[in-house]
Design a protein around this motif. Structure first.
Motif, short mmCIF file in Angstrom:
data_model
loop_
_atom_site.label_atom_id
_atom_site.label_comp_id
_atom_site.label_asym_id
_atom_site.label_seq_id
_atom_site.Cartn_x
_atom_site.Cartn_y
_atom_site.Cartn_z
N ASN A 15 0.83 -1.21 0.00
CA ASN A 15 0.00 0.00 0.00
C ASN A 15 0.86 1.26 0.00
O ASN A 15 0.56 2.23 -0.70
CB ASN A 15 -0.93 0.00 1.21
CG ASN A 15 -1.89 1.18 1.19
OD1 ASN A 15 -2.68 1.33 0.27
ND2 ASN A 15 -1.82 2.02 2.20
N GLU A 16 1.94 1.24 0.78
CA GLU A 16 2.83 2.40 0.81
C GLU A 16 3.44 2.65 -0.57
O GLU A 16 3.52 3.79 -1.03
CB GLU A 16 3.94 2.16 1.84
CG GLU A 16 4.86 3.37 2.03
CD GLU A 16 5.89 3.14 3.12
OE1 GLU A 16 6.77 4.02 3.28
OE2 GLU A 16 5.81 2.11 3.81
N LYS A 17 3.84 1.57 -1.23
CA LYS A 17 4.40 1.70 -2.57
C LYS A 17 3.35 2.20 -3.56
O LYS A 17 3.61 3.08 -4.39
CB LYS A 17 4.95 0.36 -3.03
CG LYS A 17 5.64 0.39 -4.38
CD LYS A 17 6.18 -0.99 -4.75
CE LYS A 17 6.86 -0.96 -6.12
NZ LYS A 17 7.33 -2.31 -6.51
N ALA A 18 2.13 1.65 -3.46
CA ALA A 18 1.05 2.04 -4.35
C ALA A 18 0.66 3.50 -4.17
O ALA A 18 0.38 4.20 -5.14
CB ALA A 18 -0.16 1.13 -4.12
N GLN A 19 0.65 3.95 -2.92
CA GLN A 19 0.31 5.35 -2.65
C GLN A 19 1.29 6.28 -3.35
O GLN A 19 0.91 7.32 -3.90
CB GLN A 19 0.32 5.61 -1.14
CG GLN A 19 -0.79 4.91 -0.37
CD GLN A 19 -2.15 5.59 -0.51
OE1 GLN A 19 -2.29 6.56 -1.22
NE2 GLN A 19 -3.13 5.06 0.19
N GLU B 197 -2.26 -4.10 -10.08
CA GLU B 197 -1.01 -4.50 -9.46
C GLU B 197 -1.08 -4.57 -7.94
O GLU B 197 -0.36 -5.35 -7.31
CB GLU B 197 0.12 -3.54 -9.87
CG GLU B 197 1.49 -4.01 -9.44
CD GLU B 197 2.62 -3.19 -10.06
OE1 GLU B 197 3.77 -3.38 -9.64
OE2 GLU B 197 2.33 -2.38 -10.97
N TYR B 198 -1.95 -3.76 -7.35
CA TYR B 198 -1.97 -3.67 -5.89
C TYR B 198 -3.36 -3.96 -5.32
O TYR B 198 -3.82 -3.31 -4.39
CB TYR B 198 -1.50 -2.28 -5.44
CG TYR B 198 -0.12 -1.92 -5.91
CD1 TYR B 198 1.00 -2.46 -5.28
CD2 TYR B 198 0.08 -1.05 -6.99
CE1 TYR B 198 2.28 -2.15 -5.72
CE2 TYR B 198 1.36 -0.73 -7.42
CZ TYR B 198 2.46 -1.28 -6.79
OH TYR B 198 3.73 -0.97 -7.21
N GLY B 199 -4.03 -4.95 -5.90
CA GLY B 199 -5.37 -5.30 -5.44
C GLY B 199 -5.40 -5.61 -3.95
O GLY B 199 -4.50 -6.26 -3.42
N GLY B 200 -6.44 -5.15 -3.28
CA GLY B 200 -6.59 -5.40 -1.85
C GLY B 200 -5.97 -4.35 -0.97
O GLY B 200 -6.14 -4.39 0.26
N THR B 201 -5.28 -3.38 -1.56
CA THR B 201 -4.69 -2.31 -0.76
C THR B 201 -5.65 -1.12 -0.69
O THR B 201 -6.59 -1.01 -1.49
CB THR B 201 -3.36 -1.84 -1.36
OG1 THR B 201 -3.60 -1.26 -2.65
CG2 THR B 201 -2.38 -2.99 -1.50
N ALA B 202 -5.38 -0.22 0.24
CA ALA B 202 -6.20 0.99 0.36
C ALA B 202 -6.08 1.84 -0.90
O ALA B 202 -7.04 2.49 -1.32
CB ALA B 202 -5.78 1.79 1.59
N PHE C 192 -15.89 -0.05 -4.29
CA PHE C 192 -15.25 0.92 -3.39
C PHE C 192 -15.99 0.98 -2.06
O PHE C 192 -17.21 0.90 -2.01
CB PHE C 192 -15.25 2.30 -4.03
CG PHE C 192 -14.84 3.40 -3.10
CD1 PHE C 192 -13.50 3.60 -2.79
CD2 PHE C 192 -15.78 4.25 -2.52
CE1 PHE C 192 -13.11 4.61 -1.92
CE2 PHE C 192 -15.40 5.25 -1.66
CZ PHE C 192 -14.06 5.44 -1.36
N SER C 193 -15.24 1.12 -0.98
CA SER C 193 -15.85 1.35 0.34
C SER C 193 -14.89 2.18 1.17
O SER C 193 -13.68 2.08 1.03
CB SER C 193 -16.14 0.03 1.05
OG SER C 193 -14.94 -0.67 1.30
N SER C 194 -15.47 3.04 2.01
CA SER C 194 -14.65 3.93 2.82
C SER C 194 -15.42 4.33 4.06
O SER C 194 -16.66 4.36 4.06
CB SER C 194 -14.27 5.17 2.02
OG SER C 194 -13.61 6.13 2.83
#
Length: 239
Positions: free
Chosen positions: A69-73, A107-112, A141-143
């Motif tokens: 998640n950090e990388k994706a952000q 690439e980053y499924g399941g991350t925020a 999407f959910s938040s």
């Protein structure tokens, strides 16, 4: 001291000593437990080892997801910039160097970051008239953020309206209006809800929804229009 009597007048048996385990019985039970462990060392060791592996796997997965998640952000930053600059194709598909929202999702499924990318992607597809694609992403999407989640419900309703499905739009707009109500955004969602009710032919619910804006949100931007449309529908309903 007299012993406690039963209903038939007989003395109740003294069970106080039975509450204490016989030391020999305790030793026997412990011995049986030790014998079981000795006889089933491999089984017990396997169970413990499996538990350790499961716990390690869970912790490892959580650490991996946090790192992902950090990388994706970081990689998502440019896509958000393009989105804010209205360069929607770059935001969606990337610019050939930096990834777009679709790349982040893949690439980053399941991350925020991937979750938020679903929101951005859904809103882009909605603006481009790809309403089913918009639904597919918005409904993924959910938040917990009161603004973004309610906005996602509202955009989902917009997509359903464009697809000619006011009944589903009503459900989405109702969720938006009910989600952490506030004087800033709730009137807007109620206004959309009233339009959807009218589109579905439910004039009484449309009138009631406009009436809710009128009674609860007199300082809102939608107040004047709500009063006007409420009066119009009341006239239609009386004919």
């Amino acid at each position: 001291m007299a012993k406690q009597k039963t209903r038939k007048g007989k003395a109740a048996p003294d069970t106080s000593n039975e509450l204490l385990e016989n030391p020999e019985a305790i030793a026997t039970r412990l011995g049986r437990g030790e014998a079981f462990v000795k006889e089933n060392t491999k089984l017990v060791g396997g169970i413990i080892g499996l538990m350790i592996l499961i716990i390690a796997g869970i912790v490892g997965y959580q650490i991996h997801k946090a790192n992902q998640n950090e990388k994706a952000q970081g990689e998502m930053f440019q896509a958000v910039y393009y989105y804010e600059q209205d360069s929607l194709d770059f935001a969606l598909n990337g610019d050939g160097v930096q990834p777009g929202f679709l790349d982040i999702i893949d690439e980053y499924g399941g991350t925020a970051a991937a979750n938020l990318s679903h929101f951005y992607t859904g809103s882009i597809y909605l603006s481009q008239g790809e309403y089913q694609n918009a639904l597919d992403h918005l409904e993924n999407f959910s938040s917990s953020d009161f603004f973004v989640q309610a906005q996602a419900y509202s955009l989902t309703g917009d997509a359903y309206m464009q697809l000619g499905n006011p009944e589903q739009a009503i459900k989405s707009y109702q969720r938006a209006a009910d989600y952490k109500t506030n004087k800033y955004f709730t009137p807007k969602y109620l206004f959309k809800l009233a339009i959807a009710y009218e589109e579905a032919g439910n004039l009484q619910q449309a009138i009631a929804t406009y009436g809710e804006i009128e009674s609860k949100y007199p300082d809102s931007y939608e107040y004047t229009e709500a009063r006007k449309h409420k009066a119009r529908l009341e006239g239609l309903a009386s004919n």
